[in-house]
Design an enzyme around this catalytic site. Structure first.
Site: not given
Length: 358
Positions: A74-76
Site C-alpha cells: 500500500r505504500d511502495i
C-alpha cells in the site's frame, strides 16, 4: 512483521513500548533508501545494477503478495526500498510493509515532511478514485519506482498535487527515457496501465526482468560448423606491459564471476589481484598491489585466484610466498590472512575440493 523473514524484506527485531520512548528495532541498511541514492547522493547505476535493484524489489513484494493471507504493501515508493552494499553490487530490501498493512486505505497522506515528496506520486489511479487497494495497485507503484531507475529523476518533481492527480486520472504517464532497454520500458508501461487487470503480477514482473538481465549479457549462439577467426576481443589489459589500472603484467590464473559480471585476474608480475568488470576499460586492485613481499598486505607472484561466495572473499595462491591467503572482498580491506603455509614447490592450487576454514 516479526513473522516475516525473507532476503528481500527488512528484518524486524523488536519494539520499545516504554511511554515516551516508542521505537521499532529493525535491520540496518547502510546506504539508506533508493530515493536517497538516486536523488540526493546522485549515485550513477549502470543498467545491470538498475535491473538488479528492480528484480530484488519485485521479489520482496511478490513474497508479501504470496503469503496467506496476502500482505498488500500500500505504500511502495523509492523511500521504502533500502539498500546495502553486497559483493560488487547491492542488496535491496522492502520496508514499511507492516505499517502499510494496517493503514486505513482512506487515510489521506500528502506531505511526509518538507524535505520529502508526497506519496501521491506513486499512487495508482484506482486509489485516487477511492477504489479498493489490490496487489495490482502495488504493481502500479512499483512501475513508478522503475521509472525512477530509468530516468534517475523524482517523479512529477515540483508539480502540485492537484496537477499530478489530474494527469494520472486522465491516463497520462511520464516519458520513459529512450536509453531504457526496450523490454524494461515495455514493463514500466504495463505496470502503470490505467486498468489494474491489464497490469502484470509480481511473478510475471520477475520473469520479465530476469530476461532483461539476460539481454545485458550478450552471448551469441555458436553454430556447430563455426570456424574461428585468428583474432579475439580484449576484455582486460591490452595496453602493454605495465602496472597502471588499464594494464597487466604476466597475468596467470583468472576467475569468472557470472553473478557480478566480472573477471578476477592474478596479475602475477605486478604482485596483485585485479577485478575487471565486463565492459570496463580499467581494472581495480582488490588484493596486493603494494609491491613484491611477504607482509600481509603484499603478494609475491600470485598464480591463481577464486571467489568464496560464502565469506565474500578471494582465495589466492600466493606462489612466491608459498602460501594460500584469504582477502576479504569488502571495501576498505588492506591486508589478507594466511590460510595455508608453507606450500611445497609442487603443490597444486586447484585440486583441493575440501571447504576452506571459515
Amino acid at each position: 512483521m516479526n513473522s516475516v523473514r525473507y532476503p528481500y524484506i527488512v528484518t524486524f527485531y523488536g519494539a520499545c513500548t516504554e511511554t515516551g520512548k516508542y521505537a521499532l528495532v529493525m535491520e540496518y541498511m547502510s546506504l539508506g533508501s533508493l530515493y536517497k541514492i538516486l536523488h540526493k547522493d546522485k549515485l550513477s547505476l549502470d543498467w545491470f545494477n538498475r535491473l538488479s535493484v528492480a528484480l530484488q524489489a519485485a521479489k520482496g513484494i511478490n513474497y508479501l503478495h504470496k503469503l496467506q493471507p496476502p500482505i498488500l504493501h500500500r505504500d511502495i515508493k523509492s523511500l521504502n526500498l533500502l539498500l546495502d552494499e553486497f559483493r560488487a553490487g547491492y542488496i535491496v530490501k522492502v520496508c514499511d510493509f507492516g505499517l502499510a498493512q494496517t493503514r486505513n486505505e482512506t487515510t489521506r497522506q500528502t506531505v511526509l515532511t518538507h524535505a520529502l515528496p508526497c506519496t501521491l506520486q506513486w499512487t495508482a489511479p484506482e486509489i485516487l478514485r477511492l477504489k479498493k487497494h489490490t496487489n495490482k495497485s502495488d504493481v502500479y507503484s512499483l512501475g513508478i519506482v522503475y521509472w525512477e531507475l530509468a530516468a534517475n529523476e523524482i517523479p512529477y518533481d515540483e508539480h502540485q498535487n492537484a496537477v499530478i492527480r489530474e494527469f494520472v486520472l486522465s491516463g497520462e504517464r511520464l516519458d520513459i527515457p529512450q536509453t531504457t532497454p526496450l523490454k524494461f520500458a515495455t514493463l514500466i508501461t504495463k505496470c502503470w496501465t490505467n486498468e489494474p487487470k491489464d497490469r502484470p503480477d509480481c511473478s510475471q514482473i520477475i520473469d520479465i526482468i530476469e530476461q532483461c538481465i539476460e539481454d545485458q549479457i550478450i552471448i551469441p549462439n555458436i553454430p556447430v560448423d563455426a570456424t574461428w577467426q585468428p583474432k579475439g576481443t580484449t576484455v582486460a589489459g591490452g595496453m602493454g606491459e605495465g602496472n597502471d589500472s588499464n594494464q597487466l603484467n604476466h597475468p596467470l590464473g583468472l576467475f569468472i564471476d557470472d553473478d557480478d559480471q566480472m573477471i578476477v585476474i592474478a596479475d602475477s608480475d605486478n604482485h596483485r589481484i585485479v577485478q575487471w568488470k565486463i565492459g570496463d576499460t580499467k581494472g581495480q586492485v582488490v588484493a596486493g598491489g603494494k609491491g613484491k613481499g611477504n607482509r600481509l598486505n603484499q603478494l609475491n607472484g600470485p598464480t591463481d585466484v577464486l571467489i568464496d561466495k560464502e565469506t565474500n572473499s578471494f582465495i589466492i595462491c600466493d606462489y612466491g610466498n608459498r602460501r594460500v591467503v584469504r582477502w576479504s572482498h569488502r571495501s576498505g580491506t588492506t591486508q589478507g590472512e594466511i590460510l595455508i603455509e608453507p606450500l611445497i614447490e609442487s603443490a597444486i592450487f586447484g585440486f583441493v575440493d575440501e571447504p576452506l576454514p571459515p
